[in-house]
Design a protein around this motif. Structure first.
Motif, PDB file in Angstrom:
ATOM      1  N   TYR A  85       0.830  -1.199   0.000  1.00 35.69           N
ATOM      2  CA  TYR A  85       0.000   0.000   0.000  1.00 35.69           C
ATOM      3  C   TYR A  85       0.870   1.257   0.000  1.00 35.69           C
ATOM      4  N   HIS A 234      -6.806  -8.183   5.065  1.00 36.02           N
ATOM      5  CA  HIS A 234      -6.471  -7.639   6.390  1.00 36.02           C
ATOM      6  C   HIS A 234      -5.266  -6.708   6.301  1.00 36.02           C
ATOM      7  N   THR A 236      -4.248  -4.893   3.662  1.00 33.89           N
ATOM      8  CA  THR A 236      -4.648  -3.645   3.019  1.00 33.89           C
ATOM      9  C   THR A 236      -5.474  -2.777   3.953  1.00 33.89           C
ATOM     10  N   ARG A 237      -6.366  -3.391   4.722  1.00 34.88           N
ATOM     11  CA  ARG A 237      -7.181  -2.633   5.675  1.00 34.88           C
ATOM     12  C   ARG A 237      -6.316  -1.992   6.761  1.00 34.88           C
ATOM     13  N   ASP A 238      -5.331  -2.748   7.281  1.00 34.26           N
ATOM     14  CA  ASP A 238      -4.441  -2.183   8.296  1.00 34.26           C
ATOM     15  C   ASP A 238      -3.561  -1.078   7.715  1.00 34.26           C
ATOM     16  N   ARG A 240      -4.383   1.032   5.283  1.00 33.37           N
ATOM     17  CA  ARG A 240      -5.206   2.245   5.167  1.00 33.37           C
ATOM     18  C   ARG A 240      -5.364   2.928   6.524  1.00 33.37           C
ATOM     19  N   TYR A 241      -5.565   2.134   7.553  1.00 38.57           N
ATOM     20  CA  TYR A 241      -5.698   2.714   8.889  1.00 38.57           C
ATOM     21  C   TYR A 241      -4.383   3.367   9.318  1.00 38.57           C
ATOM     22  N   LEU A 242      -3.264   2.701   9.039  1.00 37.27           N
ATOM     23  CA  LEU A 242      -1.966   3.258   9.426  1.00 37.27           C
ATOM     24  C   LEU A 242      -1.666   4.543   8.665  1.00 37.27           C
ATOM     25  N   ALA A 244      -3.770   6.716   7.671  1.00 33.69           N
ATOM     26  CA  ALA A 244      -4.593   7.781   8.237  1.00 33.69           C
ATOM     27  C   ALA A 244      -4.191   8.123   9.663  1.00 33.69           C
ATOM     28  N   HIS A 245      -3.355   7.301  10.290  1.00 32.46           N
ATOM     29  CA  HIS A 245      -2.936   7.533  11.682  1.00 32.46           C
ATOM     30  C   HIS A 245      -1.424   7.282  11.795  1.00 32.46           C
TER      31      HIS A 245
END
Length: 328
Positions: A85, A234, A236-238, A240-242, A244-245
């Motif tokens: 990502y 999982h 890719t989802r993590d 995206r969260y990382l 953004a944070h």
């Protein structure tokens, strides 16, 4: 007197002859005593014990090896999806096998818990079927066989739906297809085992051994397939969260002897004053986060990184770079 003595001598000779015959007869018979018999039984017992140990070890090591390989594969796919990502290939990071295994632990808590719960239910159902099979035939519940046959039919339907989904015959989700295939086959196999055990028949039946081998191979293949899909989603989802944070990652200040020309919004470059004492570091960069570190390399990402216009800087850990960590 003479006749009596002669008679006594003749009787003694006959008795000695009979004793010698009995002794010779005993010596001439083959030795089939308890020693040889016990030795043979001991040898057979030892062979059976060795075979039992080998079978037990194989039954333990084979699943353990499969689970270890599955965890390693899951960790690699998850790591690859996570860093892809950010534009980094997992091979570039160069993580070790231990790193991949450790990274697979967190995302697998929920799937592992569900799997262990289903395994517990299966074991309890197996013992219940075995207990029913030990009863006299007249005391066995008649509806058990019908329920197990219905479960076998349901498993076949699930397997067929998974195969049709795999060939795009219907719009199934990426994770649904391997779960239907593997879960359907497991349901058929378990229902078949329970049906035999509840009827007092040992399993596996000789003619079903080959079929069970194919079922096991398909279940393992479906497990890796499901692990690949779930780990990729999982990761890719993590990621995206990382993204953004990014404040969750350690903040770093990098001092270098040469200008890095890392022009990005939010990254501040400061020219350090010349130190008469021989200070070698001339430039300082702030506004960076440590994304990963492996093989004496640091992967640094800006605070304001975006996927549309994002860069990750790879900095070697050597005497020309000094890194300081500070709280977020």
């Amino acid at each position: 007197m003479t006749d009596a003595n002669e008679d006594d001598e003749g009787n003694n000779d006959e008795g000695n002859g009979r004793d010698n015959d009995r002794t010779n007869g005993q010596d001439s018979e083959p030795d089939n005593g308890p020693g040889n018999g016990e030795g043979g039984r001991d040898g057979d017992s030892a062979s059976r014990t060795a075979a039992d140990w080998i079978g037990t070890l194989a039954s333990i090591l084979a699943p353990t090896t499969a689970i270890g390989a599955l965890l390693l594969y899951f960790g690699f796919v998850y790591t690859d999806a996570l860093y892809e990502y950010f534009g980094i290939d997992a091979q570039t990071l160069g993580f070790s096998t231990q790193d991949y295994l450790l990274r697979s632990a967190g995302p697998l808590y929920l799937p592992a818990g569900v799997t262990l719960t289903l395994g517990l239910v299966t074991v309890l159902a197996y013992h219940l079927a075995s207990a029913i099979g030990r009863r006299p035939e007249a005391d066995r519940p008649p509806h058990v066989r019908h329920v197990l046959h219905a479960l076998m039919v349901a498993g076949l339907l699930l397997f067929a739906a998974g195969m049709l989904g795999g060939f795009r015959m219907w719009a199934s989700a990426a994770l649904t297809t391997p779960l239907l295939i593997g879960g359907g086959l497991l349901l058929v196999a378990c229902a078949r085992v329970f049906a035999l055990r509840s009827s007092g028949i040992e399993h596996p039946v000789a003619r079903e051994t080959t079929a069970l081998a194919f079922v096991a191979a398909l279940v393992v293949l479906s497990s890796f397939w499901a692990a690949n899909v779930y780990a990729g989603q999982h990761g890719t989802r993590d990621a995206r969260y990382l993204a953004a944070h990014l404040r969750l990652r350690p903040a770093v200040v990098v001092d270098t002897t040469e200008r890095l020309h890392f022009d990005y919004s939010g990254v501040r470059e400061t020219v350090l004053p010349v130190d008469p004492s021989g200070q070698r570091f001339r430039f300082r960069y702030e506004g960076l986060r440590l994304l990963a570190q492996s093989n004496a390399r640091m992967f640094l990402i800006p605070n304001r990184w975006t996927k549309a216009r994002g860069y990750v800087m790879v900095a070697p850990v050597d005497p020309n770079i000094r890194v300081a960590f500070h709280p977020s």
